[in-house]
Design a protein around this motif. Structure first.
Motif, short mmCIF file in Angstrom:
data_model
loop_
_atom_site.label_atom_id
_atom_site.label_comp_id
_atom_site.label_asym_id
_atom_site.label_seq_id
_atom_site.Cartn_x
_atom_site.Cartn_y
_atom_site.Cartn_z
N ASN A 272 0.88 -1.05 -0.02
CA ASN A 272 0.14 -0.02 0.03
C ASN A 272 0.85 1.25 -0.11
OD1 ASN A 272 -2.96 -0.37 0.01
ND2 ASN A 272 -2.74 -1.57 1.62
N ASN A 276 1.45 3.97 -3.18
CA ASN A 276 1.19 5.54 -2.94
C ASN A 276 2.43 6.10 -3.64
OD1 ASN A 276 -1.32 5.04 -1.92
ND2 ASN A 276 -0.97 5.59 0.15
N LYS A 279 2.71 6.09 -7.03
CA LYS A 279 1.48 6.94 -7.55
C LYS A 279 1.82 8.60 -7.59
CE LYS A 279 -2.44 6.23 -5.77
NZ LYS A 279 -3.83 5.67 -5.45
N GLY A 337 -6.76 2.65 1.05
CA GLY A 337 -5.42 2.04 1.37
C GLY A 337 -4.68 2.43 2.90
MG LIG Z 1 -3.18 4.14 -1.84
#
Ligand SMILES: [Mg+2]
Ligand SMILES: Nc1ncnc2c1ncn2[C@@H]1O[C@H](COP(=O)(O)OP(=O)(O)OP(=O)(O)O)[C@@H](O)[C@H]1O
Length: 386
Positions: A272, A276, A279, A337
């Motif tokens: 998770n 992130n 991303k 998340g």
């Molecule tokens: Mg996330």
């Protein structure tokens, strides 16, 4: 000049009568046979009987049939010289309607100390009683709704996964040309189908995990495992995406000992956080560090990404919270998340925190015990307390 007010001192008996009559609470006295001997004005208002109508009658006319056994018990206590304090009960008015009361009953003694009767103060608590009943009902309703919601989520997400896995399976088969040749355009379209289905599967898995955690049934496993290998596995999972974005992805690890913990959950938290980091970072690097200290393994995922404004840092561990509201979203995701990470970390006795500077990057750090005990966590669903 102040007008002079004549001071009149009434006889003590009259004074008491005035005080009793001006009380908001019903003040009533009875003898030990349960015959009513006095009745103030508030009693008239609360019960609907005038003093003339009720004095001399048995106190049981005020008691509902299903509570008649209360009277002998009260009399028993009074005879022993005891007081009955704030006894919450129900009585009947003249018109037959019921009323919630709080009773304080004290023995009346004669000069020799013999109990000869009782004085009773009755306070109207209908409003409080009604509020309590409403709250209890709302609470039951909430508990039930919560259970239904959780069960629904668990069943739905489970049922959704089956057809989704078949979509993933068959698009995979076609993409691998096992069903014949594909044009470039067909392949492109099919990759999008595959990508969206994978995304949906992650989402459903998150919802399923959360509904399990919230319905309060989580298995925490404990096995010995080398955390460095789990970290390497997590890194391999996001490597392709990081490379496509031109990001460096490194683990800076000292020699880590084997630890005892839930490897699957450790991996899930890492994935998770790494997901992130990839991303929300457009250039630079993502660094994973980990060390064992004070009985905990402390792991950080640091990125050189967009960062998080200080005023948002506090809310991101709550469900569906994202820095950019859904209206102008540039990034995919649901906002579950970090919530899931926090739940998992807390369940295992660890902590999670973040340090971030907008435009510079973010570092998420979580700790987990290195000697975890396996157990099943059973949590009550959240309810409002009455
Ligand atoms: Mg996330
Ligand atoms: N490394 C990071 N850098 C910048 N912002 C971040 C980072 N990690 C999380 N955030 C912010 O916190 C929000 C919540 O993160 P979280 O992982 O809970 O949800 P998500 O990534 O949006 O969706 P999901 O994880 O459910 O797919 C993100 O939407 C983003 O705004």
């Amino acid at each position: 000049m102040k007008p002079t007010v004549p001071v009149v001192t009434p006889a003590p008996d009259l004074l008491w009568a005035a005080i009793i009559d001006s009380s908001d609470d019903a003040i009533v006295s009875k003898d030990l046979n349960g015959t009513i001997t006095s009745w103030n004005r508030a009693a008239e208002r609360i019960f609907g009987y005038t003093a003339d109508e009720i004095v001399g009658r048995p106190v049981t006319v005020l008691i509902p049939r299903d509570r008649l056994d209360e009277e002998p018990r009260i009399i028993e206590r009074l005879k022993r010289g005891e007081r009955v304090d704030h006894f919450e009960t129900v009585r009947v008015r003249k018109d037959g309607t019921k009323i919630d009361l709080s009773l304080t009953i004290s023995p009346i003694k004669d000069r020799d100390g013999t109990v000869v009767g009782a004085s009773k103060i009755a306070r109207d608590i209908s409003l409080q009683a009604q509020v309590k009943r409403d709250l209890a009902r709302a609470n039951d309703e909430l508990k039930r709704a919560d259970r239904v919601k959780t069960e629904f989520l668990a069943i739905m997400s489970h049922e959704l996964r089956t057809p989704l896995n078949s979509i993933l399976g068959f698009t995979g088969v076609v993409l691998r040309r096992l069903a014949g040749p594909l044009t470039e355009e067909q392949e492109k379209q099919l990759r999008m189908v595959h990508g969206s289905a994978t995304h949906l599967l992650h989402l459903i898995n998150d919802v399923l995990d959360l509904s399990r955690i919230e319905s309060g049934h989580v298995e925490i496993h404990a096995e010995d495992f080398p955390p460095a290998e789990t970290i390497a596995r997590a890194i391999r999972t996001v490597e392709v995406t990081a490379r496509q974005k031109g990001l460096a992805l490194v683990a800076e690890l000292p020699a880590l000992p084997e630890i005892r913990g839930d490897e699957q959950k450790f991996l899930q938290i890492l994935l998770n956080l790494l997901g992130n980091a990839v991303k929300f970072t457009h250039e630079g690097r993502i660094t994973v560090t980990s060390r064992v200290t004070g009985g905990m393994i402390v792991t950080s995922v640091a990125d050189t990404g967009i960062g998080i404004p200080a005023d948002k840092q506090g809310i991101l561990f709550q469900p569906f919270q994202q820095v950019e509201g859904s209206s102008r979203r540039r990034y995919e995701g649901t906002g579950l998340g970090l919530y899931l990470c926090k739940k998992l970390v807390t369940l295992m006795g660890g902590q999670i925190a973040l340090v971030s500077t907008p435009g510079r990057g973010s570092t998420f750090t979580f700790s987990l015990p290195v000697a975890l005990e396996a157990r099943t966590v059973v949590a009550e669903p959240a309810v409002v307390s009455a």
